[in-house]
Scaffold this motif. Structure first.
Motif, PDB file in Angstrom:
ATOM      1  N   ALA A   1       6.628   0.717  -0.242  1.00  0.00           N
ATOM      2  CA  ALA A   1       6.642   1.844  -1.173  1.00  0.00           C
ATOM      3  C   ALA A   1       7.828   2.714  -0.781  1.00  0.00           C
TER       4      ALA A   1
ATOM      5  N   ASN B   1       3.021   2.970 -10.254  1.00  0.00           N
ATOM      6  CA  ASN B   1       3.464   1.822  -9.468  1.00  0.00           C
ATOM      7  C   ASN B   1       2.273   1.134  -8.792  1.00  0.00           C
TER       8      ASN B   1
ATOM      9  N   PHE C   1      -3.484  -0.264  -5.045  1.00  0.00           N
ATOM     10  CA  PHE C   1      -3.148   1.146  -4.943  1.00  0.00           C
ATOM     11  C   PHE C   1      -2.226   1.443  -6.119  1.00  0.00           C
TER      12      PHE C   1
ATOM     13  N   LEU D   1      -3.339   7.174  -6.266  1.00  0.00           N
ATOM     14  CA  LEU D   1      -2.866   8.189  -5.322  1.00  0.00           C
ATOM     15  C   LEU D   1      -2.083   9.250  -6.067  1.00  0.00           C
TER      16      LEU D   1
ATOM     17  N   ASP E   1       0.248   4.198  -7.407  1.00  0.00           N
ATOM     18  CA  ASP E   1       0.995   5.383  -6.992  1.00  0.00           C
ATOM     19  C   ASP E   1       1.448   6.166  -8.222  1.00  0.00           C
TER      20      ASP E   1
ATOM     21  N   LYS F   1       3.202  10.416  -0.107  1.00  0.00           N
ATOM     22  CA  LYS F   1       2.462   9.299  -0.702  1.00  0.00           C
ATOM     23  C   LYS F   1       3.044   7.949  -0.287  1.00  0.00           C
ATOM     24  N   SER F   2       4.362   7.813  -0.381  1.00  0.00           N
ATOM     25  CA  SER F   2       4.992   6.537  -0.023  1.00  0.00           C
ATOM     26  C   SER F   2       4.772   6.202   1.449  1.00  0.00           C
TER      27      SER F   2
ATOM     28  N   LEU G   1       1.184   5.053   1.897  1.00  0.00           N
ATOM     29  CA  LEU G   1       1.009   3.695   1.387  1.00  0.00           C
ATOM     30  C   LEU G   1       1.562   2.663   2.364  1.00  0.00           C
TER      31      LEU G   1
END
Length: 221
Positions: free
Chosen positions: A50, A63, A73, A28, A75, A36-37, A40
């Motif tokens: 996240a 991450n 995933f 991502l 990150d 993004k967090s 997720l």
């Protein structure tokens, strides 16, 4: 997608810290503060797994989050934050380039852009970079709840134009607040992973089947 397990596994800055179990990975990428967090957490049905940084640009590692013990995933650090020192940005660039060019487990990229705004120069550069390397990319327009549904098409058209997306490139609208796009994104993920495995199996079959010339030579012997 039913989530039976989701957990943070590790933070990595180089190949010697990547997981070694061979599970497929989906990276991502996106600007700091693009969500993004939040995406997720919504995708994994886990609040706070996240963590959203209070200081944009603070994250400096890749991450890894494992889902259902089936995939990761990954990150990426957020890009485009002006106050981050150039030396740190340079380190990120090398780390990300190494991953994108060398990581065999990487299946495709999910690139997040804010639906409310035209893609930035950094967004465009990232998209073009992935295309140049040959990595499939799914564009996800975040914060879909922040504008009226009737304006979605107009805004996604702007994103397509600025990124110079091909007609068959995927763009999905997502909202971590309402859950809009979650099922569609999971469907896209499963479809792409399935197609990758199918292509891999077909390739293996072709490599095992001898050519007509080889068959003829075998009979002659």
């Amino acid at each position: 997608m039913k989530i039976t397990s989701a957990e943070f596994i590790t933070s990595a800055v180089g190949p010697n810290q990547y997981p070694t179990d061979g599970l497929p990975e989906i990276a991502l990428v996106g600007r700091s503060n693009v969500g993004k967090s939040s995406l997720l957490n919504k995708m994994m049905n886990r609040k706070g797994l996240a963590r959203t940084s209070q200081k944009p640009g603070k994250t400096q590692t890749l991450n890894y989050f494992q889902v259902n013990k089936q995939l990761y995933f990954v990150d990426f650090p957020g890009y485009g934050y002006a106050k981050v020192a150039k030396s740190i940005k340079g380190q990120w660039g090398k780390m990300i380039e190494t991953y994108l060019k060398q990581r065999k487990e990487l299946r495709f990229i999910i690139q997040l852009v804010d639906i409310r705004h035209a893609p930035s120069k950094d967004d465009i550069a990232m998209y073009e970079w992935c295309k140049e390397i040959g990595i499939p990319t799914v564009v996800v327009a975040t914060k879909g709840d922040k504008i009226a549904r009737g304006r979605w098409l107009q805004h996604t058209k702007v994103i397509r134009q600025h990124l110079n997306m091909r007609g068959d490139d995927t763009i999905l609208i997502f909202s971590s607040e309402t859950g809009q796009g979650r099922d569609e994104l999971w469907s896209e993920i499963k479809r792409r992973l399935y197609e990758y495995e199918e292509a891999k199996r077909e390739q293996a079959k072709e490599e095992k089947v001898p050519s007509s010339t080889e068959q003829a030579e075998g009979k002659a012997q």
